[in-house]
Design a protein around this motif. Structure first.
Motif: not given
Length: 146
Positions: A1-16, A78-90
């Motif tokens: 669960x904590x892994x998903x929260x880290x992923x989600x938090x980083x994904x959302x933070x990447x918009x900032x 954290x890397x996964x959150x950044x990567x998924x944000x990059x994929x969505x951005x693309x």
């Protein structure tokens, strides 16, 4: 669960991070690389602006590398959150909005139409000054109502 929260938090933070990088770096110090993205299109497949994909990919790669050392740790997510944000951005920026790949030409989705409108407003300025709508996945609600 904590892994998903880290992923989600980083994904959302990447918009900032994206908003600040777009406004203060791409439209500031590194305008040279971003400028061709605001000009009428030419025959090249790549733009100088594409360097930012590499710039954002490097931290993800490093985080993935150190995140799997001795078993998966928080750096991996954290890397996964950044990567998924990059994929969505693309998918939103290069595929849907700028049609660099002709995969999704038409949509009736209000969210996607709002993103397109906001980005069109951003691109009405050909120079680095007077920009607006620097985000990508979250834009002001007024663009959904227009």
């Amino acid at each position: 669960m904590i892994s998903f929260l880290i992923f989600l938090g980083v994904f959302l933070f990447m918009e900032c991070v994206t908003w600040m990088t777009h406004k203060y770096v791409m439209h500031g110090l590194m305008w040279y690389f971003h400028a061709d993205h605001h000009q009428p299109k030419y025959a090249n497949v790549f733009e100088r602006n594409d360097i930012f994909f590499v710039i954002f990919a490097v931290p993800s790669i490093v985080l993935f590398y150190f995140g799997v050392q001795g078993g998966m740790n928080y750096l991996f997510f954290i890397g996964l959150g950044i990567t998924f944000y990059g994929f969505c951005y693309f998918m939103i920026h290069d595929v849907l909005i700028h049609q660099r790949f002709k995969w999704f030409k038409n949509t009736n989705n209000k969210y996607l139409i709002g993103l397109r409108k906001a980005h069109k407003i951003h691109h009405k300025h050909l120079g680095k000054e007077h920009g607006e709508c620097f985000g990508m996945l979250f834009v002001p609600f007024k663009y959904y109502k227009m």
